[in-house]
Design a protein around this motif. Structure first.
Motif, mmCIF file in Angstrom:
data_model
loop_
_atom_site.group_PDB
_atom_site.id
_atom_site.type_symbol
_atom_site.label_atom_id
_atom_site.label_comp_id
_atom_site.label_asym_id
_atom_site.label_seq_id
_atom_site.Cartn_x
_atom_site.Cartn_y
_atom_site.Cartn_z
ATOM 1 N N THR A 56 0.849 -1.184 0.000
ATOM 2 C CA THR A 56 0.000 0.000 0.000
ATOM 3 C C THR A 56 0.887 1.237 0.000
ATOM 4 O O THR A 56 2.053 1.177 0.372
ATOM 5 C CB THR A 56 -0.918 0.039 1.228
ATOM 6 O OG1 THR A 56 -0.115 0.121 2.417
ATOM 7 C CG2 THR A 56 -1.796 -1.207 1.299
ATOM 8 N N ASN A 57 0.311 2.378 -0.405
ATOM 9 C CA ASN A 57 1.108 3.574 -0.620
ATOM 10 C C ASN A 57 0.386 4.809 -0.095
ATOM 11 O O ASN A 57 -0.764 4.751 0.326
ATOM 12 C CB ASN A 57 1.374 3.746 -2.118
ATOM 13 C CG ASN A 57 1.822 2.462 -2.765
ATOM 14 O OD1 ASN A 57 2.954 2.059 -2.585
ATOM 15 N ND2 ASN A 57 0.950 1.793 -3.492
ATOM 16 N N CYS A 58 1.093 5.946 -0.157
ATOM 17 C CA CYS A 58 0.535 7.230 0.288
ATOM 18 C C CYS A 58 0.684 8.263 -0.823
ATOM 19 O O CYS A 58 1.512 9.175 -0.722
ATOM 20 C CB CYS A 58 1.247 7.704 1.556
ATOM 21 S SG CYS A 58 1.132 6.575 2.947
ATOM 22 N N GLY A 89 3.928 3.693 3.501
ATOM 23 C CA GLY A 89 2.925 2.667 3.284
ATOM 24 C C GLY A 89 3.389 1.340 3.825
ATOM 25 O O GLY A 89 4.383 1.248 4.554
ATOM 26 N N CYS A 134 -2.760 7.253 2.805
ATOM 27 C CA CYS A 134 -2.064 5.994 3.070
ATOM 28 C C CYS A 134 -3.051 4.828 3.074
ATOM 29 O O CYS A 134 -4.174 4.950 3.561
ATOM 30 C CB CYS A 134 -1.316 6.073 4.394
ATOM 31 S SG CYS A 134 0.015 7.282 4.367
#
Length: 429
Positions: A166-168, A414, A231
């Motif tokens: 997962t990312n921001c 993330g 996020c």
């Protein structure tokens, strides 16, 4: 009479026994309380080391200045975490210094070469932690060796960069330059300027623009995502359609070190440089990240990497909004709206880009072929210009490539552990 004397003797013996037991119990209580304090300080210090290592690892992009930036980022992030029962200044000998941060290559061998540095290691000893009750026992017993008045606490953390689950990203979306143009460049060239936010009198969208990453069209959500980061975003998540939002101006401009009078860089952190790029000061309209200074550029102009290393402000060498080398003159338009506080430039400047700056203008931007649609990939982009009130020019970002490519300057926050996602700093020890 004999019985009375005997009972008095017994009472005296009980008093002595109770006193000895109280001293014994006090010793155990002192050990428990003081060790508890040492454990709390250890936990606080470990948090500081984790923050230090993660922030330092985020800068290990193979550039020649990576280690310099990593040390600065590690000290800044680590020292924001209070240690020694949340002491505001820690102790006289407390805070993290450059020598506490070292680097290792991919084989985990020590290195000082920024090109091959792959791991950041933060190690710190917090000295002279006061032991309250044990020091009292030492004073009472006269044995300060057995009951030392202070003790040291040590912590260590190691971090690197790895692919994410997962990312921001920021709440913008990029459409490929031609429909369904594939990765890694989606039809763009690295260094190309892409218009994502259109100025007045122009088309309602460029290559898309604002896109809430929770699928909503809420202006408050756009502002929150830009300020705090969206996020938890993954490929496949829905994109919302909020349109142009005036509410995001404060949090957008904070990344450039521009604030209204109530702004606070300690809360809304700036990038390491606020120096901005338009065709006024960078006539080529391309390759502002690390390209050569084009002919006809403003006398103060240099690429983003150079300005970042100098902790330059939007006004380059000062804090003026107006004037010959003021921010407005350099970028070619007035910000307006009360934005007259500019974070000061320069290395070792308290309150400036050096003290508060982190990586905030090299941004992760979702890629989608349809709008509204869903996240299909991620581009790495450089935020070039601050927003104005009212909005005047179109706002552009420079395309730096696919965010998941090795060597990408984009490192997001993330959850690590993905196969080929954008890079995130992650703890390994």
């Amino acid at each position: 009479m004999h019985n009375i004397v005997q009972r008095k003797g017994q009472r005296g013996a009980v008093i002595v026994t109770v006193c000895l037991m109280l001293l014994f119990l006090l010793g155990f209580m002192g050990i428990a309380l003081d060790l508890s304090r040492m454990f709390i300080v250890k936990t606080e210090l470990q948090t500081a080391m984790d923050s230090c290592a993660l922030a330092a690892a985020q800068e290990l992009d193979g550039e020649n200045t990576a280690i310099t930036r990593a040390r600065s980022a590690g000290m800044t992030a680590g020292n924001l975490n209070r240690v020694n029962l949340q002491s505001g200044t820690w102790d006289a000998q407390g805070q993290i210094v450059a020598g506490d941060i070292t680097f290792r290559d991919q084989n985990f061998n020590p290195t000082t070469d920024p090109v091959v540095a792959n791991y950041a290691e933060c190690v710190h000893t917090q000295p002279a932690i006061r032991r309250w009750l044990l020091s009292a026992l030492g004073a009472f017993s006269g044995d300060t060796t057995l009951y030392p008045a202070t003790g040291n606490v040590w912590a260590r953390a190691v971090a690197t960069r790895g692919s994410s689950q997962t990312n921001c990203p920021i709440p913008l979306a990029l459409r490929p330059k031609t429909p369904n143009a594939p990765a890694p460049n989606f039809g763009y060239s690295p260094g190309e300027w892409v218009t994502l936010l259109m100025g007045p009198g122009q088309a309602t969208s460029g290559y898309i623009g604002w896109a809430n990453l929770d699928g909503s069209n809420s202006a408050a959500e756009t502002e929150r995502e830009l300020s705090d980061g969206a996020c938890g975003t993954e490929v496949g998540d829905s994109l919302g359609t909020p349109g142009v939002q005036a509410s995001v101006v404060d949090v957008w401009n904070a990344r450039f070190g521009l604030y209204r009078n109530v702004g606070n860089p300690a809360d809304e952190r700036p990038d390491r440089t606020g120096y901005s790029y338009t065709t006024t000061n960078w006539p080529s309209g391309a390759s502002a990240y690390n390209g050569p200074t084009p002919a006809g550029a403003h006398p103060t102009a240099a690429n983003f990497v150079t300005k970042r290393d100098a902790y330059a402000s939007c006004a380059d060498s000062g804090t003026q909004m107006n004037g010959p080398n003021g921010c407005a003159s350099i970028i070619g338009y007035s910000i307006g709206g009360g934005f007259n506080q500019i974070v000061p430039p320069g290395a070792n400047v308290q309150g400036g880009h050096w003290q508060y700056g982190i990586n905030r203008r090299i941004a992760l931007v979702p890629v989608t072929n349809t709008y509204p649609g869903s996240v299909e990939d991620y581009a790495c982009m450089l935020m070039l210009q601050p927003l104005s009130i009212p909005m005047q020019p179109s706002i552009q970002l420079e395309f730096l490539g696919r965010a998941g490519e090795p060597g990408s300057p984009c490192v997001t926050n993330g959850l690590p552990g993905g196969a080929a996602g954008p890079l995130v700093p992650m703890l390994v020890r």
